[in-house]
Scaffold this motif. Structure first.
Motif, PDB file in Angstrom:
ATOM      1  N   CYS A  16      66.903  56.953   8.751  1.00  0.00           N
ATOM      2  CA  CYS A  16      65.884  56.587   9.521  1.00  0.00           C
ATOM      3  C   CYS A  16      65.238  57.660  10.469  1.00  0.00           C
ATOM      4  CB  CYS A  16      65.344  55.066   9.811  1.00  0.00           C
ATOM      5  SG  CYS A  16      63.880  55.060  11.548  1.00  0.00           S
ATOM      6  N   CYS A  19      65.454  55.280  14.478  1.00  0.00           N
ATOM      7  CA  CYS A  19      66.785  54.933  14.853  1.00  0.00           C
ATOM      8  C   CYS A  19      67.516  54.995  14.546  1.00  0.00           C
ATOM      9  CB  CYS A  19      66.219  53.168  14.566  1.00  0.00           C
ATOM     10  SG  CYS A  19      66.286  52.596  12.611  1.00  0.00           S
ATOM     11  N   CYS A  36      61.714  51.695   6.463  1.00  0.00           N
ATOM     12  CA  CYS A  36      63.601  51.410   7.260  1.00  0.00           C
ATOM     13  C   CYS A  36      63.058  49.320   7.797  1.00  0.00           C
ATOM     14  CB  CYS A  36      62.874  51.935   8.985  1.00  0.00           C
ATOM     15  SG  CYS A  36      65.201  51.305   9.428  1.00  0.00           S
ATOM     16  N   CYS A  39      63.557  48.820  12.105  1.00  0.00           N
ATOM     17  CA  CYS A  39      62.629  49.492  13.115  1.00  0.00           C
ATOM     18  C   CYS A  39      60.943  49.565  11.909  1.00  0.00           C
ATOM     19  CB  CYS A  39      62.654  50.723  13.852  1.00  0.00           C
ATOM     20  SG  CYS A  39      62.640  51.948  13.007  1.00  0.00           S
TER      21      CYS A  39
END
Ligand SMILES: [Zn+2]
Length: 152
Positions: A16, A19, A36, A39
């Motif tokens: 991702c 994050c 994701c 997040c």
């Protein structure tokens, strides 16, 4: 950012951009939009070659992927393969969402290479729904690879 994506026998691991968490995209969901799990940010499309590290992963990828799969058979000792590597990566970026690019190291994955009767490298195979559409041997530039992949 690493040059290739890793995978396991269930899917491709995409990191991702929000994050840095690794998210697994199941092989059957390749080409679909994913989010994701940590997040919630949209995951990037698969635009890098996938490094195949087992026969089980390879079999699952080619059987389940809704997108065609192009395979680069290479080895660390092969000079022309080192030249092809960046071209293969470039093609993977340009054909993101259209084709999945996979790299098979014939030194560590000889069983996969022998199934394709790979004798000289670099060599390429295009598969759709688990079946080989065509194969070629010899170095290719990104544009040549894409042309070869897209010919009907
Ligand atoms: Zn995230």
């Amino acid at each position: 950012m690493s040059e290739t994506l890793s995978c396991d026998d269930r899917g491709v691991i995409v990191v991702c951009s929000g994050c840095d968490t690794g998210n697994r995209i199941a092989y059957s969901r390749i080409g679909q939009k994913g989010r994701c799990g940590t997040c919630g940010k949209d995951l990037p499309a698969i635009s890098q070659a996938v490094d195949i590290t087992s026969s089980a992963s390879f079999d699952k990828l080619v059987a389940d992927s809704p997108l065609p799969v192009v395979v680069d058979f290479w080895a660390p000792w092969c000079g022309p393969c080192q030249m092809v590597g960046p071209e293969f990566s470039k093609a993977a970026k340009q054909a993101a969402g259209e084709v999945v690019f996979a790299k098979v190291n014939t030194e560590t994955q000889p069983a996969i290479a022998s199934r394709f009767s790979v004798r000289g490298i670099p060599a390429f195979a295009l598969l759709e729904n688990g079946a080989v559409v065509r194969q070629i041997t010899g170095a290719r530039m990104a544009a040549q690879l894409l042309e070869w992949i897209r010919q009907s």
